[in-house]
Scaffold this active site. Sequence first.
Site, short mmCIF file in Angstrom:
data_model
loop_
_atom_site.label_atom_id
_atom_site.label_comp_id
_atom_site.label_asym_id
_atom_site.label_seq_id
_atom_site.Cartn_x
_atom_site.Cartn_y
_atom_site.Cartn_z
N GLU A 147 -29.91 -25.90 -111.45
CA GLU A 147 -30.58 -25.21 -110.24
C GLU A 147 -30.12 -24.04 -109.93
O GLU A 147 -28.99 -23.67 -109.58
CB GLU A 147 -30.41 -26.33 -109.18
N GLU A 153 -24.21 -21.00 -101.56
CA GLU A 153 -24.04 -22.18 -102.10
C GLU A 153 -23.38 -22.16 -103.77
O GLU A 153 -23.03 -23.17 -104.36
CB GLU A 153 -25.39 -23.16 -102.49
N THR A 181 -37.98 -24.24 -103.87
CA THR A 181 -38.67 -23.17 -103.19
C THR A 181 -37.85 -22.69 -101.82
O THR A 181 -37.85 -21.88 -101.49
CB THR A 181 -40.01 -23.83 -102.42
N HIS A 183 -34.29 -22.26 -101.84
CA HIS A 183 -33.85 -21.27 -102.42
C HIS A 183 -34.20 -20.03 -102.78
O HIS A 183 -34.00 -18.84 -102.57
CB HIS A 183 -32.67 -21.81 -103.49
N GLU A 241 -37.61 -32.48 -101.62
CA GLU A 241 -36.10 -32.63 -101.15
C GLU A 241 -36.08 -32.03 -99.61
O GLU A 241 -36.75 -31.21 -99.48
CB GLU A 241 -35.25 -31.48 -101.92
MN MN Z 1 -32.74 -28.33 -104.64
#
Ligand code: MN
Length: 294
Positions: A147, A153, A181, A183, A241
């Site tokens: 990811e 992060e 989307t 990030h 998410e």
């Molecule tokens: Mn995610």
Amino acid sequence: MRRLGIHSFVWTDGQTQEGLELALEKSAEHDYRCIELAYLKPEFFDLDRLAKKSQELNIKIGVTMGLPVDADISSNDPDKVLKGKETLAKAVSAVRDLGGDKLGGILYSAHTKYDRPPTNDGWKNSVDTIAHIGELAKAAGIDLVLEVVNRFESNLLNTTAQGLKFISATGSDNVLLHLDTFHMQIEEANPAACIHLADKKIGYFHIGESNRGFLGDGTISWAPIFDALVAINYDKDIVFESFSTQIVDKSLSKVCAIWRDTWSDNDALADHAKKFIELKWTEALRRRTSNLRV
Ligand code: MN
């Protein structure tokens, strides 16, 4: 898209077997075909029972995670790299035991706000470890999907271009990108163009709004995103998410900075997200057809 899925944190903090089983049931009730179990601690759960339940409900399980700071494979400290390698190998086994087909998230570094840029040696340590884990995953029939996340992060893979360079360096055809989307909205100059850039190297896709709440309540331009996914014939999983302080996990909520209630009714949220994604997908298909009409 192959299947539409939902993140387990819409339903549960994932701390109990009952919570995870309820999450599987709620996802099935809302007609999602896959569920993402995040930050699963396999040693605390009956994986066979979860695997059986997922089969009964026709819900495919995927697992995502980020490495802890003391198991950071992008570190220059060999002890941390080794610990990260062991953590990832255990996660691959857990996904296999769950009958799942993917392991995603921030597998290439710690999931944390770094206070320094990555080093060349750290990048290399991460590439070598992911190449090894990619082969373990391949033998288990699992896709490893990395990811790409925003700067707060991780410090290693913040853009699609960085992700593509990284997976190419692993030399593995089983290591793909996991784009999101939320990030992309922060880091990419043009998220839709990045979907075209990554094309068949996208192995998993997160749909999340800019404030992580209800889709449509933020600033993301959805039409270009769905046009791009349709244009590349994206045929893998799309997973919704979303986070709210309604569901709190003490580690994940902190590292993702979940300080506000963006929703309180998770049934309404899940119902809306499914309709929203299906509508946007259908509209993108219609625009493509319309463009081809003479
Ligand atoms: Mn995610």
